[in-house]
Design a protein around this motif. Structure first.
Motif, PDB file in Angstrom:
ATOM      1  N   LYS A  22      -4.054  11.207  -3.049  1.00 40.00           N
ATOM      2  CA  LYS A  22      -3.118  10.611  -3.999  1.00 40.00           C
ATOM      3  C   LYS A  22      -3.004   9.116  -3.749  1.00 40.00           C
ATOM      4  N   LYS A  23      -2.726   8.388  -4.848  1.00 40.91           N
ATOM      5  CA  LYS A  23      -2.603   6.936  -4.726  1.00 40.91           C
ATOM      6  C   LYS A  23      -1.424   6.422  -5.541  1.00 40.91           C
ATOM      7  N   ALA A  24      -0.640   5.544  -4.929  1.00 41.21           N
ATOM      8  CA  ALA A  24       0.466   4.861  -5.608  1.00 41.21           C
ATOM      9  C   ALA A  24       0.154   3.379  -5.663  1.00 41.21           C
ATOM     10  N   VAL A  25       0.495   2.743  -6.770  1.00 43.46           N
ATOM     11  CA  VAL A  25       0.277   1.305  -6.896  1.00 43.46           C
ATOM     12  C   VAL A  25       1.566   0.622  -7.335  1.00 43.46           C
ATOM     13  N   ILE A  26       1.767  -0.576  -6.817  1.00 42.49           N
ATOM     14  CA  ILE A  26       2.923  -1.396  -7.172  1.00 42.49           C
ATOM     15  C   ILE A  26       2.394  -2.615  -7.918  1.00 42.49           C
ATOM     16  N   ILE A  27       2.866  -2.805  -9.135  1.00 44.84           N
ATOM     17  CA  ILE A  27       2.402  -3.906  -9.970  1.00 44.84           C
ATOM     18  C   ILE A  27       3.253  -5.144  -9.712  1.00 44.84           C
ATOM     19  N   THR A  28       2.584  -6.210  -9.262  1.00 46.67           N
ATOM     20  CA  THR A  28       3.267  -7.467  -8.994  1.00 46.67           C
ATOM     21  C   THR A  28       2.775  -8.551  -9.954  1.00 46.67           C
ATOM     22  N   PHE A  29       3.497  -9.646  -9.964  1.00 38.42           N
ATOM     23  CA  PHE A  29       3.196 -10.782 -10.838  1.00 38.42           C
ATOM     24  C   PHE A  29       3.974 -11.956 -10.277  1.00 38.42           C
ATOM     25  N   ASP A  30       3.694 -13.145 -10.741  1.00 32.62           N
ATOM     26  CA  ASP A  30       4.450 -14.295 -10.269  1.00 32.62           C
ATOM     27  C   ASP A  30       5.922 -14.156 -10.664  1.00 32.62           C
TER      28      ASP A  30
ATOM     29  N   GLN B 198      -2.665   6.694  -0.403  1.00 29.50           N
ATOM     30  CA  GLN B 198      -2.901   5.259  -0.492  1.00 29.50           C
ATOM     31  C   GLN B 198      -1.765   4.563  -1.238  1.00 29.50           C
ATOM     32  N   VAL B 199      -1.419   3.372  -0.776  1.00 26.02           N
ATOM     33  CA  VAL B 199      -0.444   2.532  -1.464  1.00 26.02           C
ATOM     34  C   VAL B 199      -1.058   1.148  -1.589  1.00 26.02           C
ATOM     35  N   LYS B 200      -1.087   0.626  -2.800  1.00 28.02           N
ATOM     36  CA  LYS B 200      -1.696  -0.683  -3.030  1.00 28.02           C
ATOM     37  C   LYS B 200      -0.792  -1.584  -3.866  1.00 28.02           C
ATOM     38  N   LEU B 201      -0.893  -2.873  -3.597  1.00 26.07           N
ATOM     39  CA  LEU B 201      -0.225  -3.891  -4.389  1.00 26.07           C
ATOM     40  C   LEU B 201      -1.258  -4.474  -5.345  1.00 26.07           C
ATOM     41  N   LEU B 202      -0.982  -4.413  -6.638  1.00 24.40           N
ATOM     42  CA  LEU B 202      -1.936  -4.889  -7.627  1.00 24.40           C
ATOM     43  C   LEU B 202      -1.365  -6.055  -8.428  1.00 24.40           C
ATOM     44  N   GLY B 203      -2.249  -6.922  -8.888  1.00 23.73           N
ATOM     45  CA  GLY B 203      -1.825  -8.048  -9.696  1.00 23.73           C
ATOM     46  C   GLY B 203      -2.969  -8.551 -10.539  1.00 23.73           C
ATOM     47  N   THR B 204      -2.819  -9.759 -11.072  1.00 16.45           N
ATOM     48  CA  THR B 204      -3.866 -10.354 -11.893  1.00 16.45           C
ATOM     49  C   THR B 204      -4.653 -11.405 -11.124  1.00 16.45           C
ATOM     50  N   THR B 205      -4.253 -11.628  -9.882  1.00 15.00           N
ATOM     51  CA  THR B 205      -4.947 -12.596  -9.042  1.00 15.00           C
ATOM     52  C   THR B 205      -4.844 -12.129  -7.595  1.00 15.00           C
TER      53      THR B 205
ATOM     54  N   ALA C 245       7.311  -3.607 -10.715  1.00 20.59           N
ATOM     55  CA  ALA C 245       8.386  -4.372 -10.081  1.00 20.59           C
ATOM     56  C   ALA C 245       9.178  -5.119 -11.146  1.00 20.59           C
ATOM     57  N   SER C 246      10.182  -5.873 -10.696  1.00 20.99           N
ATOM     58  CA  SER C 246      11.032  -6.615 -11.620  1.00 20.99           C
ATOM     59  C   SER C 246      11.014  -8.098 -11.280  1.00 20.99           C
ATOM     60  N   GLY C 247      11.830  -8.833 -11.985  1.00 22.84           N
ATOM     61  CA  GLY C 247      11.953 -10.263 -11.730  1.00 22.84           C
ATOM     62  C   GLY C 247      11.783 -11.068 -13.005  1.00 22.84           C
ATOM     63  N   PRO C 248      12.078 -12.359 -12.959  1.00 20.86           N
ATOM     64  CA  PRO C 248      11.930 -13.220 -14.136  1.00 20.86           C
ATOM     65  C   PRO C 248      10.524 -13.190 -14.727  1.00 20.86           C
ATOM     66  N   GLY C 249       9.536 -12.908 -13.893  1.00 20.87           N
ATOM     67  CA  GLY C 249       8.157 -12.880 -14.362  1.00 20.87           C
ATOM     68  C   GLY C 249       7.861 -11.822 -15.402  1.00 20.87           C
ATOM     69  N   THR C 250       8.707 -10.811 -15.498  1.00 20.57           N
ATOM     70  CA  THR C 250       8.477  -9.768 -16.502  1.00 20.57           C
ATOM     71  C   THR C 250       8.535 -10.345 -17.908  1.00 20.57           C
ATOM     72  N   ARG C 251       9.378 -11.352 -18.107  1.00 18.89           N
ATOM     73  CA  ARG C 251       9.533 -11.934 -19.444  1.00 18.89           C
ATOM     74  C   ARG C 251       8.266 -12.651 -19.895  1.00 18.89           C
ATOM     75  N   ASP C 252       7.451 -13.082 -18.947  1.00 21.26           N
ATOM     76  CA  ASP C 252       6.188 -13.735 -19.295  1.00 21.26           C
ATOM     77  C   ASP C 252       5.104 -12.711 -19.600  1.00 21.26           C
TER      78      ASP C 252
END
Length: 200
Positions: free
Chosen positions: A2-10, A35-42, A71-78
């Motif tokens: 099994k794999k879990a991923v956390i979506i991050t962004f600026d 597995q646990v991974k942090l994913l993003g666009t960079t 995840a959350s944060g001001p970056g979600t609005r972008d």
């Protein structure tokens, strides 16, 4: 496996990445193949407080994960305004567990997975979430529908991740993870004195 991923962004909210990251990694002490991974666009994203967080891969990897956490944060609005970004996700609620903390619900909604459902989010995102034809529940910290869960308030991540772990595994493993982070007297000391998830 099994794999879990956390979506991050600026401009992500620190605790809404690091608390789920910690909780999910405790599962690896029970299922070593998890597995646990942090994913993003960079290769890294910078948090609201300025932490430069290295990612383990790109967001397309979420399309094959068992559990996808936004995840959350001001970056979600972008990112919700970026059609190219949203198009990189091909999630399937019938095969995957999809969840969010606070304004991360806006991303799930922008992907079309909350339309016609109820959900919760941080108060500053209530109106934005309603714009996606979502019934916003303002007075509860956790709303779940089959394989989709939304939570509001940073510490609600404990209950949200517990819900996801239960769906991936079972309540016994979920309870063990939760107990390992509760204050002494409420969790591991009285319920799981031999809990190997405790790392204090």
């Amino acid at each position: 496996m099994k794999k879990a991923v956390i979506i991050t962004f600026d401009q992500f909210t620190d605790i809404d990445v690091f608390l789920p990251w910690d909780l999910l990694n405790r599962v690896k002490l029970i299922d070593k193949e998890f597995q646990v991974k942090l994913l993003g666009t960079t290769y890294s994203h910078v948090s609201v407080s300025g932490i430069d967080l290295k990612t383990h891969g790109f967001i397309e990897e979420a399309n094959e994960a068992d559990f996808v956490f936004f995840a959350s944060g001001p970056g979600t609005r972008d990112v919700i305004k970026d059609k190219t970004y949203l198009g990189r996700f091909q999630l399937n609620p019938e095969k995957q567990i999809i969840a969010s903390m606070c304004s991360g619900a806006l991303i799930i909604a922008a992907l079309g997975h909350l339309k016609g459902l109820s959900a919760t989010t941080y108060p500053t995102a209530f109106e934005a979430l309603r714009n996606y034809e979502v019934e916003v529940i303002e007075d509860t910290h956790l709303v779940t529908h089959e394989s989709i869960g939304t939570a509001a308030g940073c510490l609600a991540a404990v209950d949200l991740i517990a819900w996801a772990i239960t769906k991936m595994y079972d309540k016994k493993i979920s309870d063990a993870v939760t107990a390992s982070v509760l204050p002494i007297g409420q969790g591991q000391a009285c319920m799981y004195p031999q809990n190997n998830l405790a790392n204090g």
